[in-house]
Design an enzyme around this catalytic site. Structure first.
Site, PDB file in Angstrom:
ATOM      1  N   LYS A 131     -18.288 -10.210 -29.391  1.00  0.00           N
ATOM      2  CA  LYS A 131     -17.371 -10.693 -28.346  1.00  0.00           C
ATOM      3  C   LYS A 131     -17.057  -9.651 -27.293  1.00  0.00           C
ATOM      4  CE  LYS A 131     -15.250 -14.494 -30.807  1.00  0.00           C
ATOM      5  NZ  LYS A 131     -15.679 -15.729 -30.252  1.00  0.00           N
ATOM      6  N   LYS A 213     -25.056 -20.015 -35.129  1.00  0.00           N
ATOM      7  CA  LYS A 213     -24.235 -20.917 -35.952  1.00  0.00           C
ATOM      8  C   LYS A 213     -23.550 -21.970 -35.074  1.00  0.00           C
ATOM      9  CE  LYS A 213     -19.824 -18.646 -35.938  1.00  0.00           C
ATOM     10  NZ  LYS A 213     -18.561 -18.368 -36.520  1.00  0.00           N
ATOM     11  N   LYS A 216     -17.379 -23.785 -32.340  1.00  0.00           N
ATOM     12  CA  LYS A 216     -16.405 -24.520 -31.525  1.00  0.00           C
ATOM     13  C   LYS A 216     -16.460 -24.105 -30.073  1.00  0.00           C
ATOM     14  CE  LYS A 216     -12.450 -24.976 -34.534  1.00  0.00           C
ATOM     15  NZ  LYS A 216     -11.708 -23.887 -35.139  1.00  0.00           N
TER      16      LYS A 216
HETATM   17  P1  AMP Z   1     -13.218 -21.194 -36.746  1.00  0.00           P
HETATM   18  O1  AMP Z   1     -13.831 -22.406 -36.126  1.00  0.00           O
HETATM   19  O2  AMP Z   1     -13.903 -19.940 -36.321  1.00  0.00           O
HETATM   20  O3  AMP Z   1     -11.724 -21.156 -36.659  1.00  0.00           O
HETATM   21  O4  AMP Z   1     -13.566 -21.305 -38.293  1.00  0.00           O
HETATM   22  C1  AMP Z   1     -12.824 -22.057 -39.220  1.00  0.00           C
HETATM   23  C2  AMP Z   1     -13.538 -22.096 -40.542  1.00  0.00           C
HETATM   24  O5  AMP Z   1     -14.788 -22.785 -40.422  1.00  0.00           O
HETATM   25  C3  AMP Z   1     -13.900 -20.697 -41.091  1.00  0.00           C
HETATM   26  O6  AMP Z   1     -13.754 -20.698 -42.490  1.00  0.00           O
HETATM   27  C4  AMP Z   1     -15.344 -20.535 -40.725  1.00  0.00           C
HETATM   28  O7  AMP Z   1     -16.024 -19.657 -41.593  1.00  0.00           O
HETATM   29  C5  AMP Z   1     -15.858 -21.962 -40.863  1.00  0.00           C
HETATM   30  N1  AMP Z   1     -16.997 -22.184 -39.977  1.00  0.00           N
HETATM   31  C6  AMP Z   1     -16.998 -22.092 -38.612  1.00  0.00           C
HETATM   32  N2  AMP Z   1     -18.231 -22.362 -38.123  1.00  0.00           N
HETATM   33  C7  AMP Z   1     -19.019 -22.652 -39.203  1.00  0.00           C
HETATM   34  C8  AMP Z   1     -20.399 -23.016 -39.360  1.00  0.00           C
HETATM   35  N3  AMP Z   1     -21.198 -23.151 -38.324  1.00  0.00           N
HETATM   36  N4  AMP Z   1     -20.860 -23.221 -40.611  1.00  0.00           N
HETATM   37  C9  AMP Z   1     -20.053 -23.108 -41.681  1.00  0.00           C
HETATM   38  N5  AMP Z   1     -18.750 -22.749 -41.608  1.00  0.00           N
HETATM   39  C10 AMP Z   1     -18.229 -22.535 -40.391  1.00  0.00           C
END
Ligand code: AMP
Ligand code: TRP
Length: 349
Positions: A131, A213, A216
């Site tokens: 980032k 990956k 969001k």
């Molecule tokens: P975030 O969207 O970064 O707030 O992530 C929230 C949760 O979703 C965290 O536990 C991440 O590790 C999981 N997560 C986010 N993106 C992925 C993905 N592409 N595959 C699996 N887990 C994800």
């Protein structure tokens, strides 16, 4: 039920009783669209263990400030995410759900943990490197300090297990280092947490680029399946998802795109990778994608219907979050009294 949450912050003795339930904590950012990766990598696992553990789930709005969100949009995203979590099956009678900034102890502890965290270990985090790339000195301090706040979130509640996707492994390792250092310097204060990363679904990749990956914050809508996508949009995104060369539905290191799609199919249908491969033996990519789209649509539709209903009931969402914050605050305050004492801060008592 997490009814005894406040007592747990000081009463670690009950760890040895037969009734001990594991304390589970996890957080998720109210930024961008709640997507299939969030669900399969994290939230579905939260729901699955909700009965066997004392679960606390946090909408980490302070972490989301890292993306400089518009304040009005941030508020919408908090409602959206809370609705998505409840619709996914986080029963508020069985866990605590609250917004991070509603419990100020998170920010306070973050500052205190600065005292046992080094610049070098923050700078070495993969997320910081990603980032901050290209930003030079103009990178926001939130990007650097992000993992300390995450450590505070976790250890404030005597957390034992942290169910997350694979991308958070390094942050949890740092949290463990912080606990070790704090306890060594100030005396046994924090419980040592462990990451809980499942092999299935821990890393769902983008549909248009299997080396990245599913995220969001991606600007490319075709890269993720959002819970806001209609069945037709989902079908179209899966139809257009990239595949690898070849013509068999098999997973492997040389087939990252198919492996990802097979993983999604397997996670949602409860089948292992070999079972999915067998199921599609002799079938073509087109057949596979058609069936995959239907599995995704069938899995998401009931959650999406509930999500729409909940989003329209902001007073209910707000009530759930307020109740969660009140109960979390009690546990957090008990812990903070101990931490302040241990560190010798505050007026003489
Ligand atoms: P975030 O969207 O970064 O707030 O992530 C929230 C949760 O979703 C965290 O536990 C991440 O590790 C999981 N997560 C986010 N993106 C992925 C993905 N592409 N595959 C699996 N887990 C994800
Ligand atoms: N950093 C996590 C993510 O981006 C979100 C998060 C914040 C979190 N605090 C947490 C996850 C505490 C688990 C525990 O996904």
């Amino acid at each position: 039920m997490v009814t005894d949450a406040p007592a747990r912050a000081t009463d670690q003795a009950d760890a040895s009783t037969a009734e001990h339930k594991l304390r589970v904590f996890s957080g998720i950012q109210p930024s961008g669209n709640f997507h299939l990766g969030n669900y399969l990598g994290a939230v579905r696992n939260w729901v699955n263990q909700i009965d066997e553990s004392e679960s606390i789930f946090c909408i980490v709005d302070l972490h989301a400030l890292l993306n400089n969100p518009d304040p009005v949009v941030l508020q919408e995203q908090i409602v959206n995410l809370a609705s998505s979590l409840l619709a996914s099956g986080l029963d508020p009678d069985k866990c605590l759900l609250f917004v991070q900034s509603d419990v100020p102890a998170h920010s306070e502890l973050q500052w205190l943990l600065n005292a046992v965290t080094q610049f070098g270990e923050l700078r070495r985090m993969t997320q910081f490197k990603d980032k901050s790339a290209g930003k030079g000195d103009a990178v926001s301090a939130t990007v650097l300090n992000y993992p300390i706040l995450m450590a505070a979130d976790i250890i404030l509640y005597d957390t034992e297990k942290v169910p997350v996707g694979d991308d958070q492994r390094q942050h949890i390792e740092l949290t463990r280092d912080i606990v070790t250092r704090f306890n060594a310097r100030y005396g046994e204060t924090f419980v040592m947490p462990e990451a809980d990363i499942k092999t299935e679904g821990a890393r769902i990749m983008s549909l248009d680029d299997p080396t990245e990956k599913m995220s969001k914050s991606s600007p490319r809508e075709a890269s993720y399946i959002s819970f806001a996508d209609s069945p037709d949009v989902i079908r179209k995104k899966i139809r257009r998802a990239v595949t690898d060369s070849g013509d068999t539905i098999t997973a492997g290191d040389d087939k990252p795109a198919l492996t990802n799609l097979i993983q999604i199919y397997g996670s949602l249908s409860g089948k292992s990778t070999p079972e999915v491969e067998r199921h599609f033996e002799g079938k073509r990519y087109g057949d596979f994608k058609k069936e995959l789209a239907e599995v995704v649509v069938d899995s998401l539709t009931p959650i999406q219907d509930e999500l729409v209903r909940l989003k329209g009931d902001v007073p209910y969402i707000s009530g759930v979050l307020q109740q969660g914050a009140e109960r979390a605050s009690e546990a957090a305050e008990t812990k903070m009294r101990l931490v302040r004492d241990r560190m010798g801060i505050g007026r003489p008592r």
